[in-house]
Design a protein around this motif. Sequence first.
Motif, PDB file in Angstrom:
ATOM      1  N   ILE A  73       1.000  -1.261   0.260  1.00 28.63           N
ATOM      2  CA  ILE A  73       0.158   0.726  -0.252  1.00 28.63           C
ATOM      3  C   ILE A  73       0.752   1.060  -0.153  1.00 28.63           C
ATOM      4  O   ILE A  73       1.738   1.507   0.650  1.00 28.63           O
ATOM      5  CB  ILE A  73      -0.902  -0.138   1.321  1.00 28.63           C
ATOM      6  N   GLU A  74       0.211   1.889  -0.853  1.00 25.91           N
ATOM      7  CA  GLU A  74       1.420   3.494  -0.852  1.00 25.91           C
ATOM      8  C   GLU A  74       0.779   3.939  -0.007  1.00 25.91           C
ATOM      9  O   GLU A  74      -1.046   4.142  -0.267  1.00 25.91           O
ATOM     10  CB  GLU A  74       1.353   3.760  -1.982  1.00 25.91           C
ATOM     11  N   PHE A  75       1.229   5.145   0.866  1.00 27.04           N
ATOM     12  CA  PHE A  75       0.465   6.608   1.667  1.00 27.04           C
ATOM     13  C   PHE A  75       1.523   7.551   0.966  1.00 27.04           C
ATOM     14  O   PHE A  75       2.289   7.894   0.908  1.00 27.04           O
ATOM     15  CB  PHE A  75       0.713   6.103   2.511  1.00 27.04           C
ATOM     16  N   GLU A  76       0.303   8.441   0.916  1.00 29.08           N
ATOM     17  CA  GLU A  76       0.992  10.256   1.160  1.00 29.08           C
ATOM     18  C   GLU A  76       0.448  10.796   2.789  1.00 29.08           C
ATOM     19  O   GLU A  76      -0.702  10.561   3.408  1.00 29.08           O
ATOM     20  CB  GLU A  76       0.007  10.687  -0.017  1.00 29.08           C
ATOM     21  N   ARG A  77       0.852  11.895   2.586  1.00 29.04           N
ATOM     22  CA  ARG A  77       0.856  12.407   4.296  1.00 29.04           C
ATOM     23  C   ARG A  77       0.254  13.493   3.649  1.00 29.04           C
ATOM     24  O   ARG A  77       0.098  14.671   2.685  1.00 29.04           O
ATOM     25  CB  ARG A  77       1.962  12.943   4.670  1.00 29.04           C
TER      26      ARG A  77
END
Length: 189
Positions: A73-77
């Motif tokens: 999973i890719e997360f962005e702040r």
Amino acid sequence: MSKKLKISLIIGGVALLLFVSWFFFLKDDYKQIENEVYSLSQWRTHIVHIEMIDDDYALAIYVWGKNQHAGVIEFERTLFGWKMTSGISERLFETHQFVELENFSVIHDSVRPNIKEVRVQLRNGDTHSALIREGNDAAEIYMVNPDRWYYYSDTEDLAGATVTTYDKDGQVVEEIQIPDEPSRGAVTQ
């Protein structure tokens, strides 16, 4: 200005300063990302590794089920914490996974007991070392190999790469050809 108004403004300012300080400096990024992964409610989820990429992005590599599925999973702040931007979970029909997410491409696999080094050679000839992460004993409960290697990039094309694994003596253990199509054609979400 009345004395009560001044006191109220000072108290409000201090409270706002404490909230902003907590929000930006004291929150636990890893815990937020873990909570997001666990919110998927996939059976027997074990997070193998969370890779913080600069201050704006993170990748979570995890396995779930009885070593039958693996996901990234890719997360962005965002202003309010970490948000999932894309991810994929696949059944482990093959040993390695090649996925393309919104901002990153990732190759990952479990580490065999005799593997000490993993190198990824791209089609353009560039060679990079993959990162090897040792899991913890908690994964043994789930019958999962907790050790995984991975390589990610936000700029390089990982399609068709060759992954070579080496033992402690530097001898080639296995050579894996990454397919041209990521995720065996599955769509990321």
